[in-house]
Design an enzyme around this catalytic site. Structure first.
Site, PDB file in Angstrom:
ATOM      1  N   ARG A 122      -9.690   4.505  -7.515  1.00 16.00           N
ATOM      2  CA  ARG A 122      -8.982   4.336  -6.235  1.00 16.00           C
ATOM      3  C   ARG A 122      -9.989   4.317  -5.090  1.00 16.00           C
ATOM      4  O   ARG A 122     -10.938   5.108  -5.069  1.00 16.00           O
ATOM      5  CB  ARG A 122      -7.977   5.476  -6.011  1.00 16.00           C
ATOM      6  CG  ARG A 122      -6.875   5.500  -7.039  1.00 16.00           C
ATOM      7  CD  ARG A 122      -5.920   4.358  -6.792  1.00 16.00           C
ATOM      8  NE  ARG A 122      -5.111   4.116  -7.977  1.00 16.00           N
ATOM      9  CZ  ARG A 122      -4.377   3.052  -8.154  1.00 16.00           C
ATOM     10  NH1 ARG A 122      -4.351   2.101  -7.254  1.00 16.00           N
ATOM     11  NH2 ARG A 122      -3.673   2.903  -9.235  1.00 16.00           N
ATOM     12  N   ASN A 175       1.035   3.918  -3.025  1.00 15.05           N
ATOM     13  CA  ASN A 175       0.722   5.339  -2.812  1.00 15.05           C
ATOM     14  C   ASN A 175       1.819   6.228  -3.381  1.00 15.05           C
ATOM     15  O   ASN A 175       1.539   7.261  -3.999  1.00 15.05           O
ATOM     16  CB  ASN A 175       0.544   5.639  -1.327  1.00 15.05           C
ATOM     17  CG  ASN A 175      -0.861   5.370  -0.843  1.00 15.05           C
ATOM     18  OD1 ASN A 175      -1.734   4.960  -1.590  1.00 15.05           O
ATOM     19  ND2 ASN A 175      -1.076   5.597   0.442  1.00 15.05           N
ATOM     20  N   GLU A 212       0.823  -1.206   0.000  1.00 17.36           N
ATOM     21  CA  GLU A 212       0.000   0.000   0.000  1.00 17.36           C
ATOM     22  C   GLU A 212       0.862   1.263   0.000  1.00 17.36           C
ATOM     23  O   GLU A 212       0.577   2.218  -0.721  1.00 17.36           O
ATOM     24  CB  GLU A 212      -0.942   0.011   1.204  1.00 17.36           C
ATOM     25  CG  GLU A 212      -2.046  -1.010   1.128  1.00 17.36           C
ATOM     26  CD  GLU A 212      -3.058  -0.739   0.025  1.00 17.36           C
ATOM     27  OE1 GLU A 212      -3.248   0.430  -0.370  1.00 17.36           O
ATOM     28  OE2 GLU A 212      -3.668  -1.711  -0.445  1.00 17.36           O
TER      29      GLU A 212
END
Length: 145
Positions: free
Chosen positions: A106, A52, A48
């Site tokens: 997203r 990002n 993650e």
């Protein structure tokens, strides 16, 4: 806290490198004999954070993602994922579940996922300077140290 082992790595902010970073971190913590759940949690949190950096930090260009890891006594693992991308203007807002600047494709759950899979998470960011995510997790397995 006594440092037992550490590493530093930098990769291009390309999607293909997200899996590589997950493998590096999972290999790094292997001497701690993590449970499958602990390993999966850490890999997901790293995934993650790297995603990002790729999607939000360097959305319109390729840059570097810097990953460092440290193992401390008592099987404490700290993994830092840092970019020098666009940064986050409003960190409080960005930490809210479902908030995203990535459009409709997203989910806006990256920080929430990272928090839920680690014992501690610290995010720092400056607009125009980049973002840093520090993940901390205690591994309950039998350490080789």
């Amino acid at each position: 806290m006594k440092l037992l082992n550490d590493f530093k790595l930098s990769v291009d902010s390309k999607s293909i490198n997200e899996a590589f970073c997950r493998v590096v971190v999972s290999s790094f913590v292997t001497p701690l004999d993590p449970t499958i759940d602990e390993l999966s949690d850490l890999k997901t949190a790293v995934s993650e954070a790297v995603t990002n950096a790729i999607v939000h930090g360097y959305s319109d260009k390729c840059g570097k993602i810097y990953i460092s890891g440290a193992i401390y006594e008592n099987s404490i693992v700290k993994i830092k994922i840092r970019d020098k991308g666009v940064g986050i203007e409003n960190l409080d807002e960005a930490m809210q579940p479902l908030f995203t600047t990535g459009g409709s494709d997203r989910a806006g759950l990256g920080f929430t996922v990272m928090q839920s899979f680690c014992d501690k998470m610290k995010v720092t960011s400056k607009p125009g300077k980049g973002t840093s995510v520090l993940l901390t997790k205690k591994i309950t397995g039998r350490s080789k140290w």
